[in-house]
Design a protein around this motif. Structure first.
Motif, PDB file in Angstrom:
ATOM      1  N   ALA A   1       0.819  -1.213   0.000  1.00  0.00           N
ATOM      2  CA  ALA A   1       0.000   0.000   0.000  1.00  0.00           C
ATOM      3  C   ALA A   1       0.850   1.259   0.000  1.00  0.00           C
ATOM      4  CB  ALA A   1      -0.944   0.009   1.199  1.00  0.00           C
ATOM      5  N   GLY A   2       2.148   1.097   0.296  1.00  0.00           N
ATOM      6  CA  GLY A   2       3.039   2.249   0.268  1.00  0.00           C
ATOM      7  C   GLY A   2       2.846   3.217   1.410  1.00  0.00           C
ATOM      8  N   THR A   3       2.340   2.731   2.560  1.00  0.00           N
ATOM      9  CA  THR A   3       2.226   3.624   3.704  1.00  0.00           C
ATOM     10  C   THR A   3       3.608   3.819   4.327  1.00  0.00           C
ATOM     11  OG1 THR A   3       1.613   1.731   5.086  1.00  0.00           O
ATOM     12  CG2 THR A   3      -0.168   3.100   4.252  1.00  0.00           C
ATOM     13  N   SER A   4       3.835   4.977   4.895  1.00  0.00           N
ATOM     14  CA  SER A   4       5.132   5.286   5.476  1.00  0.00           C
ATOM     15  C   SER A   4       5.110   5.075   6.980  1.00  0.00           C
ATOM     16  CB  SER A   4       5.538   6.725   5.155  1.00  0.00           C
ATOM     17  OG  SER A   4       4.644   7.640   5.756  1.00  0.00           O
TER      18      SER A   4
ATOM     19  N   GLY B   1      -1.494  10.831   3.092  1.00  0.00           N
ATOM     20  CA  GLY B   1      -1.658  10.376   4.468  1.00  0.00           C
ATOM     21  C   GLY B   1      -2.123   8.946   4.580  1.00  0.00           C
ATOM     22  N   TYR B   2      -2.497   8.343   3.433  1.00  0.00           N
ATOM     23  CA  TYR B   2      -2.997   6.963   3.439  1.00  0.00           C
ATOM     24  C   TYR B   2      -2.173   6.044   2.544  1.00  0.00           C
ATOM     25  CZ  TYR B   2      -6.992   9.342   5.497  1.00  0.00           C
ATOM     26  OH  TYR B   2      -7.803  10.110   6.313  1.00  0.00           O
ATOM     27  N   GLY B   3      -0.964   6.412   2.268  1.00  0.00           N
ATOM     28  CA  GLY B   3      -0.093   5.566   1.481  1.00  0.00           C
ATOM     29  C   GLY B   3      -0.020   5.963   0.021  1.00  0.00           C
ATOM     30  N   MET B   4       1.012   5.441  -0.651  1.00  0.00           N
ATOM     31  CA  MET B   4       1.255   5.779  -2.046  1.00  0.00           C
ATOM     32  C   MET B   4       0.137   5.276  -2.956  1.00  0.00           C
ATOM     33  SD  MET B   4       2.966   7.248  -4.378  1.00  0.00           S
ATOM     34  CE  MET B   4       4.445   7.786  -3.507  1.00  0.00           C
TER      35      MET B   4
END
Length: 671
Positions: A281-284, A480-483
């Motif tokens: 999901a690409g969240t940081s 704010g919710y991932g890439m």
């Protein structure tokens, strides 16, 4: 505009501190059923506070009882006496920072004027003063006029901004940046870091490896990392302590953020903490950087499923005490056992709220500053004594707001038509059970801004107290919710991003929250664009629209040369995120509200600022002239001195009173 400094001493017993500082009394009388509009849109009466390094004093930004202007007040946390050490008759103090236990720095702004009224005042300046009101000194100019000398030295220019204090408890120095702008496009090119002495005004610059946009100091007060951006590329540089040379740690796409590594800060032991994206999901999350491996550690320090990391390090100069972060609400992960227990104690005493602790760096007193806030409470500040367990209320951010009169704001999720999960915020009228209510779909601007969080919001709470349910979707493209969520919004203006809003409204109908015949869409900037496209695309769903400072034509974003959209964004950002002016020309035409104006038949309220440089008023004027040819139900408002948003409280009150009447007329709220 020349600010006139007025200093006066306020020494008083704490029992009368609330009167002396114009702080609100504790709630007692029964509130009226409907808070007045002025309660929502006045400037805060209490604009923040910060503990001194030892905790002996707390600096507060409080509205003056006589002028209403925000003044700087220092409170002795042992004796609970207060002293106003800086106040202006035509300006407000808008930030304050302790740089030692004796000295502070602050900046000034005019919170009662629109941007157009600030023609001779475009900078908050920078000032220093001792905690007792002596030793005051102006460090940076307020305007762009001729340089003014102070003794044999010149003030720093108006772009000067405070970055950080030093870790030396006896130092009067601070770190500041000074901006350099392009001579042709007037956009930011780089930030140069200086070490500035707040008594002499002497400033020493640091070398930078490129066009720096952010700086990070280590515990030894050495600028150890910097972020650069140029030609659509970003990079993080590290000053190698052995070679004393800048080394590039990572390079990434500055527009999309792919492969980005963002420094968060240095811990006292020299460890670098960074934000980086991982997973499908690409969240940081927050990671520690390994300098030997020249890579990020595999395991995160702090991460929240479904949310990008947003937060900061908390330390006392010797130890990393914890991490403050935001998911759908703010929280703090304390590493220090005593502070973890202290947080639990305060949370138990002040339930149903986020309780942010400001802990002294070198505590010599048993007190901490507590900022308590929620979806219904804009914020209340307290001093908490760890020895006695007692709270002393200092003041409320918005004293005209009673939490009992506010609606409930909840984080929800719904499915878009293509299956994408859409986060959103739903605010219901106070006491409402959420059945068959008139609904306002309130669209945020940006659109590529950070996600919202659980806190009081004036616009949505105002509408809720007037009987409206308010849905605020964090549609695809919202950061704010991932890439994956962010990337899904690329080149989707008027398309899938628009569908997310309509799907949210229909979700509210399906859940029985919204009455299908009483739905309005509203928003500013990109939210204004989405309002217009919503009326175009879904005429059977939206009964009316309210838009202010809204984009009305994507091509105008490219062609209007007097906006503050920089050439870098137009060259590298817009073609990827919004649409290429040549390759995507047909799509941009099909999603232009200006070219679809004749299709809008619903009642529409439009408002623009005459001094807006982000979305110049030409957007509004051209669309108004086009839509009024076929739609007689268009209301137009122009605020000559306002920019991209309403800064003057009188403007905000006027605008939202018009919105209230417009909505009541068209979707008939029944409070």
């Amino acid at each position: 505009m020349n600010f006139k400094l007025v200093r006066r001493t306020l020494l008083c017993a704490f029992s009368v501190l609330a009167w002396a500082l114009a702080l609100p009394p504790h709630a007692g009388a029964q509130p009226a059923s409907r808070p007045p509009i002025e309660a929502f849109f006045q400037n805060p009466a209490f604009a923040g506070g910060e503990m001194s390094p030892t905790g002996a004093h707390v600096a507060l930004l409080v509205a003056s009882k006589t002028t209403g202007r925000i003044q700087l007040v220092v409170v002795d946390t042992a004796k609970f006496t207060a002293k106003a050490i800086a106040s202006y008759t035509d300006g407000d103090i808008n930030s304050v920072h302790w740089i030692s236990d004796k000295r502070l720095v602050y900046s000034v702004y005019d919170f009662k004027a629109g941007i157009g009224e600030r023609a001779n005042y475009v900078s908050p300046g920078l000032f220093a003063v001792d905690f007792d009101g002596t030793g005051d000194k102006q460090l940076a100019r307020l305007d762009w006029g001729m340089e003014r000398s102070v003794g044999d030295r010149q003030l720093m220019d108006p772009t000067t901004r405070f970055v950080a204090a030093t870790n030396n408890v006896n130092s009067d120095d601070i770190f500041v940046t000074q901006a350099r702008f392009s001579d042709t496009t007037h956009e930011l090119e780089a930030l140069t870091l200086y070490r500035l002495n707040t008594r002499t005004g002497i400033a020493s610059p640091y070398n930078r490896p490129g066009k720096s946009t952010a700086w990070y100091m280590d515990a030894k007060d050495v600028p150890r990392a910097t972020v650069t951006e140029e030609a659509g590329r970003g990079a993080v540089y590290y000053l190698d302590p052995e070679k004393n040379q800048w080394t590039k740690l990572v390079e990434y796409d500055a527009v999309t953020g792919e492969d980005r590594m963002t420094p968060i800060g240095f811990a006292p032991d020299g460890s670098l903490f960074v934000r980086q994206q991982r997973g499908a999901a690409g969240t940081s999350a927050l990671y520690q950087y390994d300098f030997k491996a020249r890579a990020v550690d595999p395991a995160p320090v702090v991460g929240v499923a479904g949310h990008d990391f947003r937060g900061q390090l908390l330390s006392d100069g010797k130890r990393l005490l914890g991490i403050r972060y935001v998911s759908d609400a703010e929280a703090t992960a304390w590493f220090d056992p005593e502070l973890k227990q202290l947080q639990a104690t305060i949370d138990k005493a002040l339930p149903g709220a986020v309780n942010r602790l400001d802990v002294p760096d070198r505590a010599e007193t048993p007190v901490v500053l507590v900022q308590s806030f929620s979806d219904a409470n804009p914020g209340t500040y307290y001093i908490y004594n760890r020895q006695t367990g007692k709270f002393t209320e200092l003041g409320q951010v918005m004293p005209g707001i009673d939490a009992k009169q506010m609606g409930q704001r909840d984080f929800v999720r719904y499915k878009a038509r293509d299956g994408l999960d859409i986060p959103a915020w739903l605010t219901l009228p106070p006491g409402a059970k959420g059945r068959k209510l008139p609904l306002v779909v309130l669209v945020h601007g940006g659109p590529y801004i950070g996600a919202s969080s659980w806190e009081w919001k004036a616009e949505s709470q105002f509408l809720a107290t007037r009987g409206y349910a308010v849905l605020e979707p964090d549609f695809r493209g919202t950061r704010g919710y991932g890439m994956r969520h962010f990337r899904a919004g690329w080149k989707q203006w008027g398309l899938a991003m628009q569908h997310d809003l309509a799907d949210g409204a229909r979700w509210a109908v399906d859940k029985g929250i919204a009455e299908p015949s009483r739905i309005c869409i509203a928003g500013a900037s990109y939210g204004g664009y989405a309002t217009l496209m919503g009326l175009v695309n879904d005429p059977d769903l939206y009964r009316c629209g309210v838009e202010w400072a809204g984009v009305t034509d994507i091509d105008l974003m490219y062609s209007v040369t007097w906006s503050d959209f920089g050439s870098e964004f137009k060259t590298y950002g817009m073609p990827v995120l919004v649409g290429d002016r040549e390759k995507d020309a047909e799509q941009l035409k099909a999603t232009s509200p200006l070219l679809q104006a004749s299709r809008i038949k619903q009642p529409l309220l439009m408002a623009y600022g005459g001094a807006d440089r982000r979305v110049p008023i030409v957007h509004g004027v051209r669309f108004r002239d086009a839509v009024q040819k076929t739609n007689p139900a268009v209301e137009w408002i122009e605020y000559t001195d306002e920019g991209h948003g309403w800064l003057n409280p009188k403007t905000r009150v006027d605008f939202w009173s018009r919105v209230e009447k417009f909505l009541d007329k068209n979707i008939g709220a029944k409070p």
